[in-house]
Design an enzyme around this catalytic site. Structure first.
Site, PDB file in Angstrom:
ATOM      1  CD  GLU A 262      -3.063  -0.729   0.095  1.00 13.69           C
ATOM      2  OE1 GLU A 262      -3.092   0.401  -0.421  1.00 13.69           O
ATOM      3  OE2 GLU A 262      -3.812  -1.650  -0.263  1.00 13.69           O
TER       4      GLU A 262
ATOM      5  CD  GLU B  35       5.304 -21.300  11.295  1.00 14.80           C
ATOM      6  OE1 GLU B  35       5.474 -21.533  12.500  1.00 14.80           O
ATOM      7  OE2 GLU B  35       4.328 -20.671  10.847  1.00 14.80           O
TER       8      GLU B  35
END
Length: 278
Positions: free
Chosen positions: A86, A117
């Site tokens: 953004e 992960e």
């Protein structure tokens, strides 16, 4: 062979304050979630000094050409990507100034990648693809604070002279120990036990908003309270830009449209008009 992991001491894994969720009415479920969500901003407020300490270190580095990296897995990784993605449309910065990296690569944005992960070495490999250097900052995000991908990435980044920060939702977390500027926001047990996409995720999103927005303001990407460098990528944003110019200069829409078309941004349009009056 599965690795034995002790989660009992983690606040993020504590049992929900609500029992028998499957027997609740829809109204009771929604009210319970909402009541828990109300506590999040107060928890974030307590972490403002930690957030300020990190931002104060990021800004001078970015003024010298440094970048901001977010690393995380699962929900935490996705939140970092959302915040990073953004920044270009909101602040008009290059797409590679704020970068979100998720364990498992872009595939993991939409679909979980098994065991991604758990690799302590992969985050640094991912960062090296961007020629990371000492002007950059790496912020590790993990609600539990114990994600190996993030721990390893922060440790290696710090060992290579890169500024490190972290965002977690447990006190004294492992990633806090690896980061120079840790942020810990403890929101308590989730409405659904262990579902850290809920309050923990909301807290992380709020903190990332605060980090990126305060950094961009300090870098001069906001004038007054306006997004004067935002990208004009759709009709709504063009209309918003025209309205900014109209209010700032006190001119009519036709002239505002002309200025925006000629100069391509609110900042440039306003500056050009004012220069023409001198």
């Amino acid at each position: 062979m599965s690795q034995e992991i002790n989660l009992e001491t983690l606040t993020t894994e504590a049992s929900s304050k609500y029992n028998n969720l499957d027997e609740m009415s829809i109204t009771a479920i929604l009210e319970g979630i909402n009541n828990e969500d109300k506590t999040v901003p107060h928890a974030v407020e307590k972490a403002i000094p930690q957030i300020e300490a990190l931002v104060s270190q990021i800004v001078p580095r970015m003024k010298q050409g440094g970048r901001l990296f977010y690393i995380g897995a699962g929900t935490s990784g996705r939140l970092g990507i959302v915040d990073a993605s953004e920044c270009p449309p909101t602040f008009g910065v290059p797409f590679d100034l704020v970068i979100g990296i998720i364990a498992g690569g872009d595939t993991a944005i939409r679909k979980a990648v098994e065991y991604a992960e758990d690799d302590e070495e992969q985050a640094w490999k991912d960062l090296e693809q961007y020629d990371i250097n000492e002007l950059d900052t790496v912020v590790g995000i993990a609600a539990s604070g114990r994600t190996p991908y993030v721990i390893g990435g922060l440790r290696t980044a710090r060992n290579n002279g890169v500024l490190t920060g972290s965002v977690s939702c447990n006190i004294g977390s492992e990633i806090s120990k690896e980061a120079e500027f840790p942020i810990e926001v403890v929101v308590g047990p989730e409405f659904v036990t262990g579902s850290t996409r809920m309050k923990s995720g909301t807290a992380q999103k709020l903190i990332l908003n605060m980090i990126s927005t305060s950094v961009m303001i300090q870098l001069g990407r906001i004038r007054g309270n306006k997004m004067v460098d935002m990208q004009l990528s759709n009709h709504k944003l063009v209309a918003r830009a025209e309205n900014m110019i109209i209010r700032e200069l006190g001119i009519d829409r036709t002239l505002a449209e002309t200025l925006l078309q000629e100069h391509g941004s609110v900042r440039k349009a306003i500056d050009a008009y004012r220069s023409s009056l001198r």
